[in-house]
Design an enzyme around this catalytic site. Structure first.
Site, PDB file in Angstrom:
ATOM      1  N   GLU A 338      41.807  25.683  -0.795  1.00  0.00           N
ATOM      2  CA  GLU A 338      42.698  26.263  -0.510  1.00  0.00           C
ATOM      3  C   GLU A 338      43.414  26.453  -1.219  1.00  0.00           C
ATOM      4  O   GLU A 338      44.001  27.610  -1.829  1.00  0.00           O
ATOM      5  CB  GLU A 338      44.474  25.296  -0.230  1.00  0.00           C
ATOM      6  N   TYR A 424      31.906  30.682   6.005  1.00  0.00           N
ATOM      7  CA  TYR A 424      32.576  29.902   5.182  1.00  0.00           C
ATOM      8  C   TYR A 424      31.176  29.640   4.558  1.00  0.00           C
ATOM      9  O   TYR A 424      30.971  29.700   3.397  1.00  0.00           O
ATOM     10  CB  TYR A 424      32.994  27.867   5.869  1.00  0.00           C
TER      11      TYR A 424
END
Length: 642
Positions: A338, A424
């Site tokens: 993040e 991802y």
């Protein structure tokens, strides 16, 4: 080979924003590379409208573009609504614009006004029919000279992007809780706006709440401010709409250093601060590689367990799941992920969800490099090994081959389909491939220049390919071929050039497993030094025909059915479901009631259905569903419906 028009070199960067490098009012023409050593045909085809236009928005953002939003909203837990106004500044990109088209989803609109010559005047508007995915088209008439619109409205209690938790659903049991989750296209459930990553906005907000609660947003705020029920926020850097974020509840704050801290309910605050105490080191590692952190503060909030994701990269305030609090920092790669979005995703953003790998693949690569810098190469290799296994599973289970290419197909049915391990891990392994071919030093310098070049802009896959061709490939034209790049980006599946990460630690785990399965005693398994990653490798690689006695021996020795590590528990439950290991089902019931993280519960419910446990799963889901986020409810409703 699927190239066609998918490789756009047109930028969807926000035009005329202060932080943007591009102040033109039209899209640039694609240019062929004239780099020495690169043949002309290496350039990719010119873009089509399908490559440039985000199909998941009604907004006419190529004619008129919102630049700033000013929110004034009151939080009402009784009615489960936000009520107030959204004031939108915009710029006209076309001379003959007569309307501003926005996205709205389940908004109850009371009035819309336009601003011109210092006056606010009521204007006409048309709110279209509701679409299950996109919500409604909101067209607002723009009189000559109008430079702002103001919408007075209320959200719906059923807004999918906003979860309202009763006091009973929080740890204290005393106060309610609210949090939002807008990626990929749910900001329109809270604010009428151009809800597309192609458009970046700044925003100010005033949020009023019950005085005993605190509100926090993905914007500048005072972490030590008083609880007075009246909170103000400012986001000065332009962001895509999905990064708007709001949480309201009985929340406390603890600093980690002078610009990083943690918000959480009191019960988990201290443990969260300890778990995340390496966050400043992560920031330092990323800054050394990719340049300065440009968002001022970086805080985290640990949300209630119903939060459906591991984390959400809302700028200045990442939303995190409590399932990361393992007590040993073994799951903090999610924090690194993040935080890494502060460069890839938040700073440089995919312009359409067909290009989601530009957000998630780059971020996964930066995350893994950070884990290596902080904890060593062995941990980074273990994480890539596990990621590759997940990637191959997602490729195998994909409903369509086209969904296994980095560049998503033009007929993508829902943006959620772009958020698999293809974007991802697949994106990460593509960048790892480029790093190996061009050398780490050259690739690091290239990535840093890429983040600088496109800072605060929204771009497409082809923008990246064009920049790559001119600023990396041109210097080493023999390092890769166009066919290799095409195979990685545009073709289904992944080429043989994908890395095969081999971990010595995993090999030692496998050797112990083989000894035990060959007749050794379970007490002979030496696990005291195992990390979460080693446990996951062990559990994931247990044989499909493992016996109940063997499951029972493992469980009796290591208490796997009641593990407090959510990753380990989840992996064990998946094995237990397939093996029909009954002692795991009672703790699995409690896990599904307690945990709302989609990564876990989607696969668990699917495994239950696939292994003849539909009725049991349905009985658990009926009790668990009220505590799940609407996003999770929608996904699991689909699983239960077959």
């Amino acid at each position: 080979m699927r190239i066609s028009a998918a490789a756009s070199v047109v930028s969807l960067s926000v035009l005329a924003l202060a932080c943007s490098r591009n102040d033109q009012a039209s899209e640039p023409e694609p240019s062929a590379s004239d780099a020495p050593g690169v043949e002309q045909e290496a350039s990719w085809p010119a873009p089509t409208a399908a490559d440039i236009r985000d199909p998941f928005t009604y907004a006419n953002y190529q004619d008129v573009r919102v630049t700033h939003v000013d929110l004034d909203l009151a939080v009402d837990f009784e009615t489960k609504t936000l009520t107030g106004t959204a004031e939108l500044d915009f710029e006209r990109l076309s001379d003959d614009v007569s309307a501003l088209v926005l996205d709205a989803n389940d908004l109850n609109i009371e009035m819309i006004e336009t601003h011109a010559d210092g006056d606010w005047v009521t204007t006409s508007y048309d709110l279209g029919a509701d679409d299950d995915i996109m919500g409604s088209r909101l067209e607002i008439a723009l009189p000559d000279g109008a430079d702002k619109v103001r919408v007075t409205y209320a959200t719906s209690p059923e807004a999918e992007g906003i979860q309202w938790l009763s006091p009973e659903q929080t740890a204290s049991g005393e106060h309610p809780f609210l949090f939002t989750q807008f990626q990929p296209l749910l900001a329109r459930t809270m604010v009428p706006l151009q809800d597309t990553p192609a458009v970046r906005i700044t925003y100010d907000a005033r949020i009023t709440t019950p005085p005993e609660l605190i509100a926090i947003m993905s914007a500048r705020q005072d972490p030590t401010g008083e609880r007075d029920g009246d909170y103000s926020f400012r986001m000065s850097q332009p962001i895509p709409s999905y990064l708007l974020a709001l949480a309201v509840g009985d929340i406390e704050f603890q600093a980690i250093n002078d610009h990083i801290g943690v918000y959480a309910e009191e019960y988990i605050l201290q443990a969260s601060a300890e778990e995340f105490e390496d966050t400043p080191k992560m920031e330092e590692a990323m800054e050394r590689l990719y340049g300065p952190y440009l968002w001022d503060r970086y805080d985290l909030i640990v949300l209630p367990p119903s939060f459906p994701f591991g984390g959400m990269e809302n700028p200045r305030l990442s939303f995190m799941t409590p399932t990361l609090i393992a007590g040993d920092k073994s799951l903090t790669n999610v924090v690194a992920h993040e935080l890494a979005h502060s460069w890839s995703g938040n700073l440089v953003t995919n312009a359409t969800w067909r290009d989601a790998w530009l957000n998630e693949g780059f971020t996964s690569y930066v995350e893994n490099r950070t884990m290596e810098a902080l904890y060593g190469e062995e941990r980074a290799v273990m994480e890539r090994h596990l990621d590759k296994a997940s990637l191959m599973r997602d490729v195998q289970e994909a409903e369509r081959p086209a969904l296994t290419a980095l560049k998503m197909p033009a007929d993508l049915a829902h943006p959620d389909d772009a958020f698999s391990q293809v974007s991802y891990a697949g994106g990460m392994f593509f960048l790892k491939f480029l790093e190996e071919r061009f050398g780490r030093d050259a690739f690091d310098a290239f990535l840093r220049s890429y983040f600088d070049e496109y800072a605060f802009q929204s771009i497409t896959t082809a923008d990246f390919l064009s920049y790559f061709e001119d600023h990396l490939w041109a210097d080493q034209p023999q390092a890769v071929t166009k066919e290799e790049i095409d195979a990685w980006v545009f073709e289904p599946g992944f080429p043989d050039t994908i890395e095969d990460p081999q971990s010595d630690a995993f090999e030692r785990v496998s050797a112990q497993m083989d000894t035990w399965l060959g007749g050794g005693d379970v007490s002979g398994l030496q696990t005291s030094e195992w990390t979460t990653h080693e446990w996951l490798h062990f559990i994931n690689n247990l044989p499909e025909d493992i016996s109940i006695d063997q499951m029972s021996a493992l469980d009796g020795q290591f208490d796997l059915s009641t593990s407090q590590n959510a990753e380990i528990a989840n992996a064990w439950y998946l094995k237990a479901i397939k093996a029909s290991y009954e002692p795991a089902f009672e703790p699995l019931d409690a896990f599904l009631i307690r945990v709302g993280r989609g990564k876990f519960i989607y696969r668990l419910y699917q495994a239950l259905v696939d292994n003849g446990r539909r009725e049991w799963a349905q009985s658990v889901y009926e009790r668990a569903r009220p505590g799940y986020h609407p996003i999770a409810q929608r996904r699991i409703d689909g699983i239960m419906a077959g």
